[in-house]
Design an enzyme around this catalytic site. Structure first.
Site, PDB file in Angstrom:
ATOM      1  N   CYS A  18       0.847  -1.150   0.473  1.00  0.00           N
ATOM      2  CA  CYS A  18       0.099  -0.130   0.115  1.00  0.00           C
ATOM      3  C   CYS A  18       0.694   1.441  -0.150  1.00  0.00           C
ATOM      4  CB  CYS A  18      -1.217  -0.204   1.184  1.00  0.00           C
ATOM      5  SG  CYS A  18      -0.131   0.056   2.390  1.00  0.00           S
ATOM      6  N   ASN A  21       2.551   1.678   4.431  1.00  0.00           N
ATOM      7  CA  ASN A  21       2.644   0.558   4.789  1.00  0.00           C
ATOM      8  C   ASN A  21       2.696   0.859   6.929  1.00  0.00           C
ATOM      9  OD1 ASN A  21       5.187  -1.475   5.640  1.00  0.00           O
ATOM     10  ND2 ASN A  21       3.404  -2.775   4.978  1.00  0.00           N
ATOM     11  N   CYS A  23      -1.462   0.511   7.771  1.00  0.00           N
ATOM     12  CA  CYS A  23      -2.834   0.574   7.950  1.00  0.00           C
ATOM     13  C   CYS A  23      -3.192  -1.094   6.727  1.00  0.00           C
ATOM     14  CB  CYS A  23      -3.596   1.513   7.020  1.00  0.00           C
ATOM     15  SG  CYS A  23      -3.001   2.902   7.874  1.00  0.00           S
ATOM     16  N   ARG A  24      -3.520  -0.533   5.273  1.00  0.00           N
ATOM     17  CA  ARG A  24      -4.340  -1.871   4.630  1.00  0.00           C
ATOM     18  C   ARG A  24      -3.224  -2.903   3.878  1.00  0.00           C
ATOM     19  NH1 ARG A  24      -5.507   2.523  -0.375  1.00  0.00           N
ATOM     20  NH2 ARG A  24      -3.543   3.489   0.220  1.00  0.00           N
ATOM     21  N   SER A  25      -1.602  -3.070   3.645  1.00  0.00           N
ATOM     22  CA  SER A  25      -1.023  -3.960   3.285  1.00  0.00           C
ATOM     23  C   SER A  25      -0.377  -4.927   4.873  1.00  0.00           C
ATOM     24  CB  SER A  25       0.026  -3.697   2.777  1.00  0.00           C
ATOM     25  OG  SER A  25       1.332  -2.437   3.527  1.00  0.00           O
ATOM     26  N   ASP A 139      -8.288   4.222   1.159  1.00  0.00           N
ATOM     27  CA  ASP A 139      -7.331   4.398   1.925  1.00  0.00           C
ATOM     28  C   ASP A 139      -7.798   5.056   3.762  1.00  0.00           C
ATOM     29  OD1 ASP A 139      -5.335   5.271   3.603  1.00  0.00           O
ATOM     30  OD2 ASP A 139      -4.369   7.038   2.018  1.00  0.00           O
TER      31      ASP A 139
HETATM   32  P1  4NP Z   1      -1.590   2.690   4.212  1.00  0.00           P
HETATM   33  O1  4NP Z   1      -2.528   4.092   5.079  1.00  0.00           O
HETATM   34  O2  4NP Z   1      -0.762   3.200   2.659  1.00  0.00           O
HETATM   35  O3  4NP Z   1      -2.617   2.055   4.089  1.00  0.00           O
HETATM   36  O4  4NP Z   1      -0.735   2.348   5.002  1.00  0.00           O
HETATM   37  C1  4NP Z   1      -2.222   5.579   4.621  1.00  0.00           C
HETATM   38  C2  4NP Z   1      -1.140   5.138   5.981  1.00  0.00           C
HETATM   39  C3  4NP Z   1      -0.357   6.931   6.089  1.00  0.00           C
HETATM   40  C4  4NP Z   1      -0.445   7.552   4.985  1.00  0.00           C
HETATM   41  C5  4NP Z   1      -1.235   7.057   3.520  1.00  0.00           C
HETATM   42  C6  4NP Z   1      -1.454   6.471   3.737  1.00  0.00           C
HETATM   43  N1  4NP Z   1      -0.234   9.141   4.864  1.00  0.00           N
HETATM   44  O5  4NP Z   1       0.079  10.001   4.109  1.00  0.00           O
HETATM   45  O6  4NP Z   1       1.316   9.307   5.645  1.00  0.00           O
END
Ligand code: 4NP
Length: 172
Positions: A18, A21, A23-25, A139
């Protein structure tokens, strides 16, 4: 020894990717890991995750992701974020992007490789009823608890679909 003893097959190495790294992945990694353990297939898979971005490298998973996963029996506390690197394409057999934007980043990175990567999008493995119209796992970072629940729902559906597909492809 004859050659018939059940030798351990080479595990399929999977990496979910994602943006951050956190949340989703990591959720997809945890859900897939739990699924293969429950099905007695854990020896056949190596499961990991990474982010295309570097903002959270070394950080634990988002606390909301840890809580939502824990409620479904999945422990993400040991996770530490890392950034996907081009050599991860050699370390993993299948790289699964959680949304089209990260898929596009990975596709660009894969152009440097001498051989094509097995790069896939996650959402097509979620059954159409659960998926709706979108090809992105949304997201949840700027969202609320319900957005994390939705990620868990999508990951449970998609990981089951992905596992079935991989087992069928490899005739396992
Ligand atoms: P992820 O979520 O891609 O599912 O881990 C996010 C975590 C942090 C950010 C964006 C998405 N960020 O912009 O910091």
């Amino acid at each position: 020894m004859s050659g018939h003893a059940a030798s351990a097959p080479t595990p399929i190495r999977l990496c979910f990717v994602c943006l951050g790294n956190i949340c989703r992945s990591p959720i997809a990694e945890g859900v897939f890991g739990e699924l293969v353990r429950r099905r007695g297939l854990h020896a056949r898979f190596v499961v990991a995750s990474a982010g295309t971005g570097d903002w959270h490298v070394g950080h634990p998973a988002d606390r909301r992701a840890i809580a939502a996963a824990a409620a479904r029996g999945i422990d993400l506390r040991a996770h530490r974020a890392r950034q996907f690197r081009v050599d991860d394409f050699a370390r993993f057999d299948v790289v699964v992007a959680m949304d089209r934007s990260n898929h596009a980043v990975l596709q660009r990175l894969a152009r440097r490789l001498p051989t094509p990567a097995d790069l896939r999008l996650f959402m097509p493995y979620v059954d159409a009823a659960a998926r709706g119209e979108s090809l992105d796992v949304p997201d949840p970072y700027y969202g609320g608890p319900e957005d994390f629940e939705r990620v868990l729902d999508l990951c449970e559906a998609g990981c089951a679909g992905l596992l079935d597909a991989l087992l069928a492809e490899r005739r396992l």
